[in-house]
Enzyme design. Structure first.
Site, short mmCIF file in Angstrom:
data_model
loop_
_atom_site.label_atom_id
_atom_site.label_comp_id
_atom_site.label_asym_id
_atom_site.label_seq_id
_atom_site.Cartn_x
_atom_site.Cartn_y
_atom_site.Cartn_z
N GLU A 190 9.18 15.82 15.42
CA GLU A 190 9.66 15.75 14.04
C GLU A 190 8.91 16.78 13.19
O GLU A 190 7.68 16.78 13.14
CB GLU A 190 9.43 14.35 13.48
CG GLU A 190 10.03 14.18 12.10
CD GLU A 190 9.80 12.79 11.53
OE1 GLU A 190 8.66 12.28 11.64
OE2 GLU A 190 10.75 12.22 10.97
N GLU A 231 9.89 1.27 10.54
CA GLU A 231 10.93 2.29 10.32
C GLU A 231 10.22 3.63 10.47
O GLU A 231 9.42 4.02 9.61
CB GLU A 231 11.53 2.14 8.93
CG GLU A 231 12.30 0.86 8.73
CD GLU A 231 13.61 0.82 9.51
OE1 GLU A 231 14.24 1.88 9.68
OE2 GLU A 231 13.99 -0.27 9.95
N LYS A 265 0.89 -1.18 0.00
CA LYS A 265 0.00 0.00 0.00
C LYS A 265 0.92 1.22 0.00
O LYS A 265 1.47 1.60 1.04
CB LYS A 265 -0.88 -0.03 1.25
CG LYS A 265 -2.23 0.69 1.11
CD LYS A 265 -2.13 2.15 0.76
CE LYS A 265 -1.81 3.01 1.97
NZ LYS A 265 -1.62 4.45 1.58
N CYS A 282 13.60 11.05 6.94
CA CYS A 282 13.50 10.58 8.33
C CYS A 282 14.79 10.87 9.09
O CYS A 282 14.78 11.05 10.29
CB CYS A 282 13.20 9.09 8.34
SG CYS A 282 14.34 8.15 7.33
P1 NAD Z 1 2.43 8.37 7.54
O1 NAD Z 1 2.62 7.58 8.78
O2 NAD Z 1 1.39 9.44 7.53
O3 NAD Z 1 2.05 7.42 6.32
C1 NAD Z 1 2.88 6.35 5.92
C2 NAD Z 1 2.04 5.32 5.20
O4 NAD Z 1 1.10 4.78 6.14
C3 NAD Z 1 1.21 5.86 4.05
O5 NAD Z 1 1.15 4.90 3.02
C4 NAD Z 1 -0.16 6.06 4.68
O6 NAD Z 1 -1.22 6.02 3.75
C5 NAD Z 1 -0.22 4.87 5.61
N1 NAD Z 1 -1.13 5.01 6.75
C6 NAD Z 1 -1.52 6.15 7.39
N2 NAD Z 1 -2.40 5.85 8.38
C7 NAD Z 1 -2.53 4.50 8.39
C8 NAD Z 1 -3.29 3.60 9.17
N3 NAD Z 1 -4.09 4.00 10.17
N4 NAD Z 1 -3.18 2.28 8.92
C9 NAD Z 1 -2.38 1.84 7.94
N5 NAD Z 1 -1.66 2.65 7.13
C10 NAD Z 1 -1.73 3.97 7.36
O7 NAD Z 1 3.84 8.94 7.14
P2 NAD Z 1 4.22 9.89 5.91
O8 NAD Z 1 3.79 11.29 6.19
O9 NAD Z 1 3.77 9.25 4.64
O10 NAD Z 1 5.82 9.81 5.93
C11 NAD Z 1 6.62 10.62 6.71
C12 NAD Z 1 7.07 9.86 7.95
O11 NAD Z 1 7.80 8.70 7.54
C13 NAD Z 1 8.04 10.65 8.80
O12 NAD Z 1 7.71 10.48 10.15
C14 NAD Z 1 9.39 10.02 8.49
O13 NAD Z 1 10.35 10.18 9.50
C15 NAD Z 1 9.01 8.60 8.27
N6 NAD Z 1 10.03 7.89 7.50
C16 NAD Z 1 10.82 6.98 8.14
C17 NAD Z 1 11.85 6.33 7.45
C18 NAD Z 1 12.76 5.34 8.14
O14 NAD Z 1 13.44 4.59 7.45
N7 NAD Z 1 12.81 5.32 9.47
C19 NAD Z 1 12.03 6.61 6.10
C20 NAD Z 1 11.20 7.55 5.49
C21 NAD Z 1 10.20 8.18 6.19
#
Ligand code: NAD
Length: 494
Positions: A385, A251, A176, A285
């Site tokens: 963050e 992650e 997804k 991130c």
């Molecule tokens: P997000 O958590 O809003 O969304 C990530 C994914 O989860 C998306 O596909 C979203 O549609 C899905 N999602 C959202 N709510 C959900 C739910 N209730 N159930 C299942 N899936 C759900 O994050 P974002 O804004 O897309 O990305 C930014 C975040 O990602 C930042 O916090 C960043 O630090 C983190 N990130 C971490 C890494 C790492 O390797 N640690 C790498 C890149 C980004």
């Protein structure tokens, strides 16, 4: 008519069961790029059933490991051949520099080649049991259907970090992608079929997190969830996985310290600080959002960072000379801007930026590189963050003090150290509570090097051999070679 992107299930495209689509917007021009299928529980059920059938009928795990390796390598080749097109799609979708996405797309095949080489090395071991009559060995087995949920900031890289080890180990997948960046993930699934992957091994359901994402997490057939995204969503997913006793790799977010000591090469450190927080508009991130500067070089470092920030070329991410593009979507821009206000409200000084760049003739979600000074580690801008181009520069006096401040955070994803003192570099590397520590560099990454978020930055490992093991389960087999009668049945055997 606007182009429509549809789910990819069992080797073909499928329109959404509810017939609904949503628009995806170019964050630079605000034009509609295409419409995306709004995935529902029904679509997710079809995708999971397809992955489950592919797993149970052994259309993937039943191939020899060598053959799986060949197919992963072929997929890597195809991604390499399509790299320029994929990089352009990612840049249009999330506003990150075409140069940056082109660089990432050159690396994506490397992940597939690395895990292709590991596919035929998923093996157990023989254990010396306490009885000579026993042969005890372990087998590493694939788990089954893995649900992969990914964010928008580096869509293909972060998806491949899950797909490559999961498939190398013999699992099947339902992905997804983020609602903001569906296109290249759908293209990935098409390329997998073109490479010769059996139908059902790689499935993609597009849509919103609370709908398609939540339905995927709750799917009873899932054997594991591998998630990259925010800590808040990760916590939600971990609870759901725990309630069903399935594994998850998470992650998550970060608030990484980038520490510059007085003995550092100050020009390199300034470049490292700029790379850590302004590259990718801070939407990584591992952003080095807390820049700790030793008081002896604080003013000089601040001046160098600010000078470079003021000369950053802001504009169209597709242009070769652009250094900073827009933020990925409107809510993200508003969130980042609100943090600038929060910081100032808490007593920090807006030293540079914090506004829309002047004279820009693009309507997108732009924000100048922003430097806050006078911030303290307990302010919200230093604890939460922000995920944007906002740096807080904080002075320190001693190594002990900066170590305490750097570790005083809920997160533990990465840390940077700039020093010419080897002993100090070693001490810091040992004591920083972060899964990745960079010394005299920042933002370096390789498929071979494991990465793990400490504290609220994650659970489990990505990259390296360790990551592949996370997509397997270990079985211990005991074989009694003694054909004689079983002795006392009321005691445990060794
Ligand atoms: P997000 O958590 O809003 O969304 C990530 C994914 O989860 C998306 O596909 C979203 O549609 C899905 N999602 C959202 N709510 C959900 C739910 N209730 N159930 C299942 N899936 C759900 O994050 P974002 O804004 O897309 O990305 C930014 C975040 O990602 C930042 O916090 C960043 O630090 C983190 N990130 C971490 C890494 C790492 O390797 N640690 C790498 C890149 C980004």
């Amino acid at each position: 008519m606007t182009e429509r992107l549809t789910h990819f299930i069992n080797g073909e495209h499928h329109a959404p069961a509810n017939g609904e689509y949503f628009a995806s917007t170019n964050p630079t021009t605000l034009d509609t790029l295409y419409e995306v299928a709004r995935g529902s529980a029904e679509d997710v059920a079809a995708a999971v059933a397809s992955a489950d059938a592919a797993f149970r009928h052994r259309s993937w795990a039943g191939l020899t490991a060598t053959k799986r390796g060949h197919l992963l390598r072929r997929l890597g080749d195809l991604i390499g051949e399509n790299g320029p097109e994929l990089a352009r799609y990612e840049s249009l979708d999330n506003g990150k520099l075409l140069r940056e996405m082109t660089g990432q797309l050159k690396n994506v095949p490397e992940y597939l080649y690395y895990y292709a080489g590991l596919a035929d090395k998923v093996q157990g071991s023989q254990i010396p049991a306490s009885s000579l009559d026993i042969i005890n060995f372990t087998m590493r087995e694939p788990l089954g259907v893995v649900g992969a949920i990914t964010p928008w900031n580096s869509p293909l890289t972060l998806t491949i970090s899950k797909l490559a080890p999961a498939l190398a180990a013999g699992n099947t997948l339902v992905i997804k992608p983020s609602e903001y960046t569906s296109r290249t993930i759908l293209r990935l699934a098409e390329l997998a079929v073109e490479a010769g992957f059996p139908a059902g091994v790689v499935n993609v359901v597009t849509g919103y997190g609370a709908e398609a994402g939540a339905a995927l997490v709750d799917s009873p057939e899932l054997a594991k969830i591998s998630f990259t995204g925010s800590t808040g969503t990760g916590s939600h997913i971990a609870s759901s996985a725990a309630s069903r006793f399935i594994g998850c790799t998470l992650e998550l977010g970060g608030k990484s310290p980038n520490i510059v000591f007085g003995d550092a090469d100050i020009d390199n450190a300034a470049m490292g600080a700029v790379a850590g927080i302004f590259a990718a508009a801070g939407q990584t991130c591992i952003a080095g959002s807390r820049i700790f500067a030793h008081r002896s070089i604080h003013d000089e470092l601040l001046e160098k960072i600010t000078h470079r920030a003021s000369t950053i070329r802001i504009g169209d991410p597709l242009a070769d000379d652009t250094e900073l593009g827009p933020l990925a979507f409107e809510d993200q821009l508003n969130k980042v801007k609100s943090y600038v206000d929060i910081g100032v409200g808490e007593g920090a000084t807006l030293h540079y930026g914090g506004t829309r760049p002047e004279g820009l003739d693009l309507p997108g979600y732009f924000l100048s590189p922003t430097v806050l000074t006078g911030a303290t580690n307990d302010m919200r801008v230093c604890r939460e963050e922000i995920f944007g181009p906002v740096a807080a520069v904080i002075p320190f006096d001693t190594e002990e003090e900066v170590l305490r401040l750097a570790n005083d955070t809920d997160y533990g994803l990465a840390a940077g150290v700039w020093t010419s003192n080897l002993q100090r570099a070693m001490r810091m590397s040992q004591s920083l509570e972060a899964g990745t520590v960079w010394v005299n560099t920042y933002r370096a990454m390789s498929p071979m090097s494991p990465r793990q978020g400490f504290k609220q930055s994650g659970v489990g490992v990505e990259h390296g051999i360790e990551s592949m093991n996370e997509y397997t389960r270990l079985k211990s087999v005991w074989i009694n070679t003694d054909e004689g009668p079983v002795a006392d049945p009321f005691v445990m055997r060794g």
